[in-house]
Design an enzyme around this catalytic site. Structure first.
Site, PDB file in Angstrom:
ATOM      1  N   PRO A  10     -47.573  74.350 -18.864  1.00  0.00           N
ATOM      2  CA  PRO A  10     -48.540  75.432 -18.838  1.00  0.00           C
ATOM      3  C   PRO A  10     -48.521  76.258 -17.565  1.00  0.00           C
ATOM      4  O   PRO A  10     -48.345  75.733 -16.468  1.00  0.00           O
ATOM      5  CB  PRO A  10     -49.893  74.739 -19.004  1.00  0.00           C
ATOM      6  CG  PRO A  10     -49.654  73.292 -18.918  1.00  0.00           C
ATOM      7  CD  PRO A  10     -48.201  73.044 -19.035  1.00  0.00           C
ATOM      8  N   ASN A  11     -48.691  77.540 -17.775  1.00  0.00           N
ATOM      9  CA  ASN A  11     -48.822  78.560 -16.737  1.00  0.00           C
ATOM     10  C   ASN A  11     -47.524  78.904 -16.020  1.00  0.00           C
ATOM     11  O   ASN A  11     -47.508  79.820 -15.206  1.00  0.00           O
ATOM     12  CB  ASN A  11     -49.911  78.180 -15.716  1.00  0.00           C
ATOM     13  CG  ASN A  11     -51.268  78.093 -16.360  1.00  0.00           C
ATOM     14  OD1 ASN A  11     -51.695  79.017 -17.043  1.00  0.00           O
ATOM     15  ND2 ASN A  11     -51.936  76.972 -16.169  1.00  0.00           N
ATOM     16  N   ARG A  18     -48.390  84.299 -10.445  1.00  0.00           N
ATOM     17  CA  ARG A  18     -49.355  83.228 -10.212  1.00  0.00           C
ATOM     18  C   ARG A  18     -49.156  82.632  -8.820  1.00  0.00           C
ATOM     19  O   ARG A  18     -48.110  82.045  -8.530  1.00  0.00           O
ATOM     20  CB  ARG A  18     -49.178  82.121 -11.258  1.00  0.00           C
ATOM     21  CG  ARG A  18     -50.107  80.946 -11.026  1.00  0.00           C
ATOM     22  CD  ARG A  18     -49.813  79.802 -11.971  1.00  0.00           C
ATOM     23  NE  ARG A  18     -50.685  78.678 -11.661  1.00  0.00           N
ATOM     24  CZ  ARG A  18     -50.347  77.419 -11.819  1.00  0.00           C
ATOM     25  NH1 ARG A  18     -49.170  77.108 -12.311  1.00  0.00           N
ATOM     26  NH2 ARG A  18     -51.184  76.468 -11.510  1.00  0.00           N
ATOM     27  N   TYR A  23     -46.010  79.257  -5.416  1.00  0.00           N
ATOM     28  CA  TYR A  23     -44.907  79.137  -6.374  1.00  0.00           C
ATOM     29  C   TYR A  23     -43.761  80.117  -6.143  1.00  0.00           C
ATOM     30  O   TYR A  23     -42.753  80.053  -6.836  1.00  0.00           O
ATOM     31  CB  TYR A  23     -45.432  79.287  -7.797  1.00  0.00           C
ATOM     32  CG  TYR A  23     -46.444  78.228  -8.149  1.00  0.00           C
ATOM     33  CD1 TYR A  23     -46.047  76.923  -8.393  1.00  0.00           C
ATOM     34  CD2 TYR A  23     -47.801  78.525  -8.203  1.00  0.00           C
ATOM     35  CE1 TYR A  23     -46.972  75.937  -8.702  1.00  0.00           C
ATOM     36  CE2 TYR A  23     -48.741  77.538  -8.513  1.00  0.00           C
ATOM     37  CZ  TYR A  23     -48.309  76.259  -8.751  1.00  0.00           C
ATOM     38  OH  TYR A  23     -49.223  75.272  -9.051  1.00  0.00           O
ATOM     39  N   ASN A  74     -40.823  69.998 -15.950  1.00  0.00           N
ATOM     40  CA  ASN A  74     -41.953  70.331 -15.083  1.00  0.00           C
ATOM     41  C   ASN A  74     -43.179  70.298 -15.990  1.00  0.00           C
ATOM     42  O   ASN A  74     -43.464  71.263 -16.698  1.00  0.00           O
ATOM     43  CB  ASN A  74     -41.794  71.697 -14.436  1.00  0.00           C
ATOM     44  CG  ASN A  74     -42.911  71.993 -13.457  1.00  0.00           C
ATOM     45  OD1 ASN A  74     -43.988  71.410 -13.532  1.00  0.00           O
ATOM     46  ND2 ASN A  74     -42.662  72.918 -12.537  1.00  0.00           N
ATOM     47  N   ALA A  77     -49.646  71.172 -15.260  1.00  0.00           N
ATOM     48  CA  ALA A  77     -50.959  70.510 -15.282  1.00  0.00           C
ATOM     49  C   ALA A  77     -50.975  69.255 -16.150  1.00  0.00           C
ATOM     50  O   ALA A  77     -51.765  68.338 -15.898  1.00  0.00           O
ATOM     51  CB  ALA A  77     -52.034  71.486 -15.755  1.00  0.00           C
ATOM     52  N   HIS A  80     -51.021  65.447 -14.660  1.00  0.00           N
ATOM     53  CA  HIS A  80     -52.134  64.713 -14.077  1.00  0.00           C
ATOM     54  C   HIS A  80     -53.037  64.017 -15.082  1.00  0.00           C
ATOM     55  O   HIS A  80     -53.867  63.206 -14.689  1.00  0.00           O
ATOM     56  CB  HIS A  80     -52.960  65.660 -13.203  1.00  0.00           C
ATOM     57  CG  HIS A  80     -52.093  66.508 -12.327  1.00  0.00           C
ATOM     58  ND1 HIS A  80     -51.298  65.980 -11.323  1.00  0.00           N
ATOM     59  CD2 HIS A  80     -51.840  67.838 -12.346  1.00  0.00           C
ATOM     60  CE1 HIS A  80     -50.625  66.965 -10.749  1.00  0.00           C
ATOM     61  NE2 HIS A  80     -50.929  68.092 -11.347  1.00  0.00           N
ATOM     62  N   GLU A  98     -38.537  64.456 -13.575  1.00  0.00           N
ATOM     63  CA  GLU A  98     -39.776  65.221 -13.391  1.00  0.00           C
ATOM     64  C   GLU A  98     -39.582  66.137 -12.184  1.00  0.00           C
ATOM     65  O   GLU A  98     -39.129  65.677 -11.131  1.00  0.00           O
ATOM     66  CB  GLU A  98     -40.934  64.257 -13.140  1.00  0.00           C
ATOM     67  CG  GLU A  98     -42.249  64.946 -12.834  1.00  0.00           C
ATOM     68  CD  GLU A  98     -43.344  63.976 -12.387  1.00  0.00           C
ATOM     69  OE1 GLU A  98     -44.478  64.431 -12.247  1.00  0.00           O
ATOM     70  OE2 GLU A  98     -43.060  62.781 -12.170  1.00  0.00           O
ATOM     71  N   HIS A 100     -41.251  69.526  -9.774  1.00  0.00           N
ATOM     72  CA  HIS A 100     -42.367  70.401  -9.407  1.00  0.00           C
ATOM     73  C   HIS A 100     -41.869  71.386  -8.361  1.00  0.00           C
ATOM     74  O   HIS A 100     -41.119  71.004  -7.447  1.00  0.00           O
ATOM     75  CB  HIS A 100     -43.544  69.593  -8.858  1.00  0.00           C
ATOM     76  CG  HIS A 100     -44.102  68.646  -9.864  1.00  0.00           C
ATOM     77  ND1 HIS A 100     -44.941  69.056 -10.879  1.00  0.00           N
ATOM     78  CD2 HIS A 100     -43.904  67.318 -10.040  1.00  0.00           C
ATOM     79  CE1 HIS A 100     -45.248  68.009 -11.623  1.00  0.00           C
ATOM     80  NE2 HIS A 100     -44.627  66.951 -11.146  1.00  0.00           N
ATOM     81  N   ARG A 107     -51.045  68.972  -1.877  1.00  0.00           N
ATOM     82  CA  ARG A 107     -52.019  69.931  -2.411  1.00  0.00           C
ATOM     83  C   ARG A 107     -53.348  69.239  -2.691  1.00  0.00           C
ATOM     84  O   ARG A 107     -53.635  68.196  -2.134  1.00  0.00           O
ATOM     85  CB  ARG A 107     -51.421  70.591  -3.657  1.00  0.00           C
ATOM     86  CG  ARG A 107     -50.156  71.383  -3.274  1.00  0.00           C
ATOM     87  CD  ARG A 107     -49.611  72.242  -4.353  1.00  0.00           C
ATOM     88  NE  ARG A 107     -50.601  73.211  -4.799  1.00  0.00           N
ATOM     89  CZ  ARG A 107     -50.565  73.777  -5.990  1.00  0.00           C
ATOM     90  NH1 ARG A 107     -49.603  73.477  -6.838  1.00  0.00           N
ATOM     91  NH2 ARG A 107     -51.484  74.641  -6.342  1.00  0.00           N
ATOM     92  N   ARG A 111     -54.164  66.737  -7.813  1.00  0.00           N
ATOM     93  CA  ARG A 111     -52.736  66.878  -8.103  1.00  0.00           C
ATOM     94  C   ARG A 111     -51.900  65.695  -7.611  1.00  0.00           C
ATOM     95  O   ARG A 111     -50.708  65.616  -7.883  1.00  0.00           O
ATOM     96  CB  ARG A 111     -52.193  68.168  -7.484  1.00  0.00           C
ATOM     97  CG  ARG A 111     -52.800  69.426  -8.042  1.00  0.00           C
ATOM     98  CD  ARG A 111     -52.109  70.653  -7.477  1.00  0.00           C
ATOM     99  NE  ARG A 111     -52.851  71.866  -7.710  1.00  0.00           N
ATOM    100  CZ  ARG A 111     -52.821  72.580  -8.831  1.00  0.00           C
ATOM    101  NH1 ARG A 111     -52.062  72.184  -9.833  1.00  0.00           N
ATOM    102  NH2 ARG A 111     -53.544  73.676  -8.946  1.00  0.00           N
TER     103      ARG A 111
END
Length: 143
Positions: A10-11, A18, A23, A74, A77, A80, A98, A100, A107, A111
């Site tokens: 997502p996102n 964003r 990012y 990736n 969200a 978590h 995985e 990121h 952060r 997270r």
């Protein structure tokens, strides 16, 4: 060329707009081009996908497991809290890395926990889009 899925949650379609301080300014199209080029250099055929839908992500993970296709993921969200995603990853039949873009451990507190890390082959975080390059290199080396 060996197929590899690069899946983003997502996102991540909002890359470039964003929180560019977190990012970066690169877009999802930039990420896809980087992954495909890196894949070509490594002898991998990279299929880049992004979704904001947890069910769609789970379907892609099932598809990868059924076909024994490695995955660079990736989870965004979903990292978590998504035990459904974690359970889909646990069914993997090939390496799953995985990734990121940022370093979640540096952060916000929420997270810091990854429910998927324990069933992934490994985790790469904090190197911007280079995290994906490093993950594709790991997939190529793992065979």
């Amino acid at each position: 060329m060996r197929p590899v899925y690069v899946l983003s949650g997502p996102n991540l379609s909002r890359l470039g707009t964003r929180e560019p301080d977190v990012y970066g300014a690169e877009t999802l199209a930039d990420l896809a081009a980087l992954c495909r080029e890196t894949g070509r250099e490594l002898g991998l055929s990279v299929d880049v996908r992004q979704t904001d839908d947890e069910a769609e992500m789970i379907s892609w993970l099932h598809e990868a497991a059924d076909a024994r296709i490695p995955v660079v993921l990736n989870p965004a969200a979903f990292t978590h809290y998504s035990y459904a995603l974690r359970d889909a990853i646990a069914q993997r039949t090939a390496p799953l890395i995985e990734v990121h873009i940022s370093n979640p451990a540096a952060r916000e507190e929420f997270r810091h926990n990854s429910v998927v890390a324990g069933v992934a082959t490994g985790t790469i975080a904090g190197f911007g889009l280079r995290s994906y390059v490093l993950a594709l290199q790991a997939v190529a080396e793992l065979g």
